[in-house]
Enzyme design. Sequence first.
Site, PDB file in Angstrom:
ATOM      1  N   PRO A   1       0.830  -1.212   0.000  1.00  0.00           N
ATOM      2  CG  PRO A   1       0.094  -0.947   2.199  1.00  0.00           C
ATOM      3  CD  PRO A   1       0.782  -1.921   1.283  1.00  0.00           C
ATOM      4  CG  MET A   2       3.188   2.581  -2.103  1.00  0.00           C
ATOM      5  SD  MET A   2       4.123   2.604  -3.646  1.00  0.00           S
ATOM      6  CE  MET A   2       2.981   1.730  -4.726  1.00  0.00           C
ATOM      7  CB  VAL A   3      -0.524   7.418   1.511  1.00  0.00           C
ATOM      8  CG1 VAL A   3      -1.402   8.666   1.516  1.00  0.00           C
ATOM      9  CG2 VAL A   3      -0.812   6.571   2.738  1.00  0.00           C
TER      10      VAL A   3
ATOM     11  CB  CYS B   1       2.210   4.457   9.266  1.00  0.00           C
ATOM     12  SG  CYS B   1       2.516   6.160   8.711  1.00  0.00           S
TER      13      CYS B   1
ATOM     14  CE  LYS C   1       4.193  -2.189   5.377  1.00  0.00           C
ATOM     15  NZ  LYS C   1       4.166  -1.223   4.260  1.00  0.00           N
TER      16      LYS C   1
ATOM     17  CG  HIS D   1       9.168  -1.989   6.703  1.00  0.00           C
ATOM     18  ND1 HIS D   1       8.698  -0.879   6.033  1.00  0.00           N
ATOM     19  CD2 HIS D   1      10.516  -1.915   6.628  1.00  0.00           C
ATOM     20  CE1 HIS D   1       9.723  -0.170   5.586  1.00  0.00           C
ATOM     21  NE2 HIS D   1      10.840  -0.782   5.942  1.00  0.00           N
TER      22      HIS D   1
END
Length: 203
Positions: free
Chosen positions: A11-13, A101, A140, A170
């Site tokens: 996912p990428m904002v 995040c 995540k 991550h």
Amino acid sequence: SLGSPRRVLAPMVGQSELAFRLLCRRHGAEMCVTPMINAKTFVAGARYQHEVALDLEEARRSPSLDRPLLVQFCGDDPETLLRAAELVQDGCDGIDVNLGCPQGIARRGHYGAFLLPERDLVVRIVALLSRRLRVPVSCKIRLLDAVELGPTLELCRAIVDAGASLLTVHGRTRDMKGQFVGPCDWTAIGLIRAAVGDRVPVL
């Protein structure tokens, strides 16, 4: 069904909306994740809900084009996250909880990687979602500590015990960003996979 995807679009904002997802699927992505959605804002805002609904419409109308698809939410209130997820679960194949995040906005909003030290809260979120939703729940995460892996392993086991069906790792801590990003810790990811990979997939 999520199937057994090996190539997953992270996912990428502001990037991983429908058009980009379809482009990446054309080039080999087997599962995609929506941009991060703030659960509190989403539940409270009809306009935001409409925007997300439009982004998910293709997945609803043409499952062969944009599936499997995870919708990613961030937030710190289990009930709010549940209400948000219930609004989209019919248009996706799973709900992903953002616990990774590292940005300042996540610190101020008390979500993302800033929830990782609060294991009881994380477990409550995952347990409620996995119990009440009709689709799988994934998480995540980042590493809790760059040196001592024990707390991260304990958290991963707790997340899986709470009902998570998939874990994305991550291999950096929340402080490893910008000029301090540093290398990914593949050894840590391997140890996490060894700890829970016999129970859930680890990305």
